[in-house]
Design a protein around this motif. Structure first.
Motif: not given
Length: 518
Positions: A450-458
């Motif tokens: 989330v911090i890296e804005r990789r929402f699909a990974t989250a």
């Protein structure tokens, strides 16, 4: 790299003390809880533990020398290794004690031996699962953010190690604060005692002297003469345990605990790499599993593990020799019956400050070895481990009040309402306790994404938590007369919660826009 350096002495005192605590727990629990006779405990169980401890410590020492030769460095520190504390308690209270009680109820001629055989099967199963885990662990490690791996260890280090020994230090402050001062002076202050005396040796020596002067030592009556017992194969009893179906009866305990061991060892390997020592994952885990298999084959019921604490031992100056010294020490203690004599002469308080320092270093590493932006994820990853420790403290408090003990009320759902009356949501703590290693990894990894804005990974990490919840590997617990234990039944409420989190993250790209500062 030299076979032994001065720092190996310091490292040895800390690691040997940790191993000694586990051996003392085995001695106490096997005698008082399980009723093991002296011949079984000192003649079969402890010699089996000696085999596993010696083989593993020698391998990890050799592995450190190999890495040193490959990299041309002389500061490689071996992976610490010993008996798994969590498995120790789990095997005693969730496998061997129920097996003994079931055998007594069935009118078995020797219920204690049945309990031992069940423990051997559990130890073998743990080793086999760890061996299998070695084949896939590297992929898991590379796919998991460092903050997720290290914060889990930090939560364990803060709760189960640092706070536990801090309580002990302030319970006996003359010993605790004096030895803590010595440890902080040497290891954080970066100074040496004149004459080249190792700081760990000074701390343990001063602590022991103060314990004798203050009446905390000797502990109990002086033991009788020590008797040497050599290891002997226990394949017949192991085979009998397998034939009696103990592996199936206690699979719900063996499987999750073994998976936790694999993940915990994986995190310790990552911790070593963060400290500068990149050991290969597969052989490190494989030998860990082989150590547990060897333990079962020679009569020990207790699996081994790659220990937490590598950064601390390395910071002390330990290299490969401390591992050899630890293996030899554990072997001598287990085979000669001198365990009781050491416990009589040297109280745990004498070396507790060293273990406390290790907990501090591991906790600090979780922040120092991860990107600064990931600090919130580290904090998130700390919380489940601290919650698990808090649940343990709550249970110990209940037992101190007689709950869960013979003659007292058992652990039951009624406890939830009693705690809730004081705004203590113990149900959440008990749920977090089960599989907290997995929970910590998932939440921290999702937070990094989330911090890296990789929402699909989250979303994928939360999806993994959903699966773990449905399988009952996290949050699912059942009531035992004196404890709560993993149930391996679907934890639907948590599965639904994680699924909604996953859906939220997956839809974030359409439902949100970048905020200020992003």
């Amino acid at each position: 790299m030299r076979a032994f350096v001065r720092g190996d002495v310091d490292g040895f005192f800390g690691l040997a003390l940790d191993n000694l605590v586990q051996l003392l727990l085995i001695d106490t629990l096997c005698r008082t809880v399980l009723g093991f006779p002296t011949a079984l405990l000192y003649g079969r169980v402890l010699p089996g533990a000696a085999v596993s401890l010696l083989v593993g410590n020698l391998f990890y020492s050799w592995q450190a020398h190999r890495l040193a030769r490959a990299t041309g460095r002389d500061d490689v520190c071996a992976l610490p290794y010993g008996i798994n504390t969590v498995s120790l308690f789990g095997h005693v209270f969730l496998i061997m004690l129920p097996a003994k009680l079931a055998a007594e109820a069935a009118g078995a001629a020797d219920p204690v031996r049945v309990a031992w055989q069940a423990g051997l099967v559990a130890c073998l199963g743990s080793g086999v699962i760890e061996l299998g885990g070695a084949l896939v662990a590297e992929r898991i490690r590379r796919a998991t953010p460092r903050a997720a791996l290290l914060s889990t260890l930090a939560g364990i280090a803060l709760g189960f190690i640092a706070l536990g020994f801090l309580f002990r230090a302030f319970a006996h402050p003359v010993i605790g604060l004096t030895t803590l001062g010595i440890v902080l002076l040497v290891y954080f202050g970066g100074v040496r005692f004149r004459g080249g005396l190792p700081g760990g040796l000074v701390a343990v020596g001063v602590g022991t002297a103060l314990a004798w002067l203050g009446g905390l030592a000797p502990v109990g009556a002086m033991p009788g003469p020590a008797v040497v017992h050599l290891p002997a194969l226990a394949l017949a009893d192991l085979g009998r345990g397998l034939a009696d179906g103990h592996w199936l009866a206690y699979l719900s305990v063996i499987l999750p605990m073994s998976l936790f061991n694999v993940v915990g060892s994986l995190q310790n390997i990552e911790s070593a790499e963060a400290a500068g020592d990149p050991f290969p994952t597969a052989p490190s885990l494989a030998v860990n599993g082989l150590g547990s298999v060897a333990a079962a084959a020679f009569g020990s019921c207790f699996p081994t593990t790659i220990y937490i604490g590598h950064p601390g031992w390395k910071a002390m100056g330990a290299r490969a020799g401390y591992s050899v010294l630890n293996g030899v020490f554990a072997t001598v203690v287990c085979l000669t019956g001198t365990l009781a004599h050491i416990a009589w002469a040297v109280p745990v308080d004498a070396g507790g400050a060293i273990v406390l320092w290790i907990g501090i270093v591991i906790s600090a590493q979780a922040f120092a070895a991860t990107p600064r932006a990931h600090a919130p994820a580290v904090v998130v990853g700390l919380l489940p481990g601290l919650a698990a420790w808090g649940a343990l403290m709550a249970k110990n408090g209940l037992r101190a009040a007689g709950v869960g003990l013979p003659g007292g009320p058992p652990f039951s759902p009624a406890l939830l309402q009693a705690f809730q009356a004081s705004d203590t949501w113990i149900h959440g703590a008990f749920a977090l306790e089960q599989g907290f290693i997995f929970t910590s990894m998932v939440l921290a990894a999702a937070t990094v994404a989330v911090i890296e804005r990789r929402f699909a990974t989250a979303a994928r990490w939360c999806g993994a938590a959903t699966v773990l919840s449905v399988l009952g590997l996290v949050h699912s617990y059942r009531w035992m007369p004196g404890d709560t234990a993993i149930a391996l039944t679907p934890a639907w409420e948590w599965a639904i919660g994680y699924a909604i989190m996953a859906a939220t993250f997956a839809s974030a790209r359409w439902l949100t826009i970048p905020g200020d500062g992003h």
